[in-house]
Scaffold this active site. Structure first.
Site, mmCIF file in Angstrom:
data_model
loop_
_atom_site.group_PDB
_atom_site.id
_atom_site.type_symbol
_atom_site.label_atom_id
_atom_site.label_comp_id
_atom_site.label_asym_id
_atom_site.label_seq_id
_atom_site.Cartn_x
_atom_site.Cartn_y
_atom_site.Cartn_z
ATOM 1 C CG ASP A 19 -20.912 -15.943 21.185
ATOM 2 O OD1 ASP A 19 -20.541 -14.757 21.159
ATOM 3 O OD2 ASP A 19 -20.141 -16.902 21.384
ATOM 4 C CB VAL A 20 -27.351 -17.465 21.882
ATOM 5 C CG1 VAL A 20 -26.435 -18.649 22.088
ATOM 6 C CG2 VAL A 20 -27.697 -16.802 23.205
#
Ligand code: NAP
Length: 462
Positions: free
Chosen positions: A391-392
């Site tokens: 996600d990051v």
């Protein structure tokens, strides 16, 4: 002015306990001092308990000892055995039990004093019970989401804001009724039921990606609730400890909302992460293929690299690959390569998760680069090695307005000349969103457990 009914020794010990709590917060704000901060907090708590036991006459010591033995028997193994990756859900359970305890003490206090209870204590107790009970159910749902017992996706349905706010409104309405008519004891269970319902609705509507902020805010609610109870019980250590807890949780929530570009008010009232749409849930990349590589391929490109950035994420924590990451980084660095680690504020499953793991592997602190500093360096980076992060690094946070990640600042690894992605499969990350980075031409996917892949890579490099 000091309270003559509380022994001097207790008052002195309360000051000591409060000092420990303040040192604890100060200590925990830095990586090098966090261990002392933890010990200081524990020392403060022991001091506060001893001081309280000295202040009041205990009629049933046996019950106290039984409760203590049960608590220690359950708490100690959990504290010793819980893996680092499960600390957020363990924290959520601490908030759940802490807030439930505060709310139950408040409830018993009300029943003991009613009907001869003044308006001010009823008002404070009602607020305290609402906060305590909603924190209890909210924390239980946060625990269930983080533990994977229920899906992390936000529960979205038409009119959800009206339903949530109505339950809060009814809880507050019954609280006001109780303040006006303190002898109407039946209003208390109704107020409690709607506060419990609101806590449930508040967190069930929030997406997994926003859970860190929610946990910080629940921490704050639990602290504020304890501080309010301290006023009613006239217990100063409870007021100060609750206020410290409440304000630090609030500040952490604000910082995390800023880091994730979220509206703090939305998180406060349970409205974030709700933008997920059916379109976003469906794999946006259906039909596209990814390029899978071997560790020998990666060893070859690392030989020609001048700058390498490691991007750790939750998968590194699961695989416990931090030591082998450091070993690989050392070997690459020994070849004259510039090595850095990119740290995203919400990588992993708790604030500072990557810092803790990399510190454990004795990665020098100067090599850790926070997101804002490292992002401008990615265009000049030869190889970005993403170890179990997802996600990051997801560019959908910048480009896809229908994505639940939209607006969250990310590590711009897609700007690096080559991206090496180490993960076990094509599964999405915590937010459940596909990552278009896997399909870009400069991305090399290496499938497998991070520790195994990196150990093999290390062997290939040697
Ligand atoms: P992530 O988006 O959850 O992705 C982790 C990736 O690691 C997964 O895609 C998984 O893919 C891979 N993985 C898992 N086990 C692995 C293993 N043994 N070896 C290799 N790869 C493995 O993680 P992230 O990029 O760190 O982002 C964190 C997310 O968690 C954010 O959405 C954040 O908002 C949320 N969150 C953060 C906190 C916090 O305070 N930091 C708290 C709660 C939630 P495979 O299954 O394919 O291997």
């Amino acid at each position: 002015m000091s309270d003559p009914t509380i022994p001097l020794i207790t008052q002195a010990l309360y000051v000591v306990a409060i000092s420990f709590f303040i040192f604890s917060l100060k200590g925990m704000s830095g990586v090098h001092t966090s261990r002392y901060g933890n010990w200081s907090g524990a020392a403060g708590m022991v001091t506060a308990i001893i001081a309280t036991l000295l202040a009041y006459q205990i009629h049933r010591t046996d019950l106290l000892i039984i409760a203590l033995v049960i608590g220690v028997a359950i708490g100690s193994p959990i504290a010793l055995k819980v893996p680092m990756t499960a600390v957020p859900q363990r924290t959520a359970m601490s908030h759940a039990f802490g807030s439930l305890a505060v709310a139950l003490v408040g409830t018993s206090e009300f029943y003991q004093r009613t009907p001869n209870i003044d308006t001010a204590p009823t008002l404070i107790l009602s607020g305290e019970m609402i906060l305590g009970y909603l924190t209890f159910t909210g924390s239980c749902i946060a625990f269930a989401k983080l533990q994977g017992i229920i899906p992390g996706k936000p529960l979205v349905y038409p009119g959800r804001t009206v339903v949530s706010l109505s339950s809060l409104g009814l809880a507050v309405g019954f609280a006001i009724y109780l303040v006006i008519f303190p002898s109407s004891e039946y209003a208390l269970p109704l107020m409690t039921a709607f506060a419990l319902l609101f806590g449930f609705l508040l967190v069930i509507a929030i997406g997994g990606a926003d859970m860190p902020t929610v946990i910080a805010i629940l921490n704050s609610y639990a602290g504020l609730s304890a501080a309010a109870l301290g006023f009613v019980l006239d217990n100063r250590v409870l007021i100060v400890a609750g206020a410290l807890d409440g304000s630090s949780g609030l500040v952490l929530g604000l910082i995390m909302s800023q880091a994730m570009n979220r509206s703090f008010l939305n998180v406060l009232f349970g409205g974030v992460g709700s933008k997920v749409t059916a379109a976003a849930e469906v794999s946006a990349q259906a039909g596209r293929s990814v390029a899978s590589y071997t560790v020998e391929d990666i060893a070859t490109i690392l030989k020609d690299a001048r700058t390498v950035v490691f991007v750790p994420g939750y998968g590194m924590a699961v695989a416990q690959a931090q030591h082998v990451v450091k070993e690989l980084a050392d070997i690459v660095q020994a070849q004259g390569v510039d090595v850095k680690y990119a740290i995203h504020p919400v990588a992993g499953r708790m604030p500072g998760h990557m810092n803790v793991l990399l510190a454990e592997a004795q990665v020098p602190y100067e090599q850790l680069w926070e997101m804002d500093r490292i992002n401008s360096l990615f265009p000049e980076t030869d190889v970005a090695i993403v170890v179990g992060a997802n996600d990051v690094t997801n560019p959908a946070a910048r480009t896809r307005t229908d994505s639940p990640l939209y607006g969250m600042p990310i590590l711009n690894v897609d700007k690096a000349k080559t991206v090496v992605f180490i993960k076990r499969s094509m599964s999405p990350g915590f937010s459940g969103v596909d990552n278009e980075l896997f399909y870009l031409p400069n991305t090399m996917m290496v499938f497998g457990d991070a520790k195994k892949v990196l150990t093999d890579l290390l062997a290939a490099m040697k």
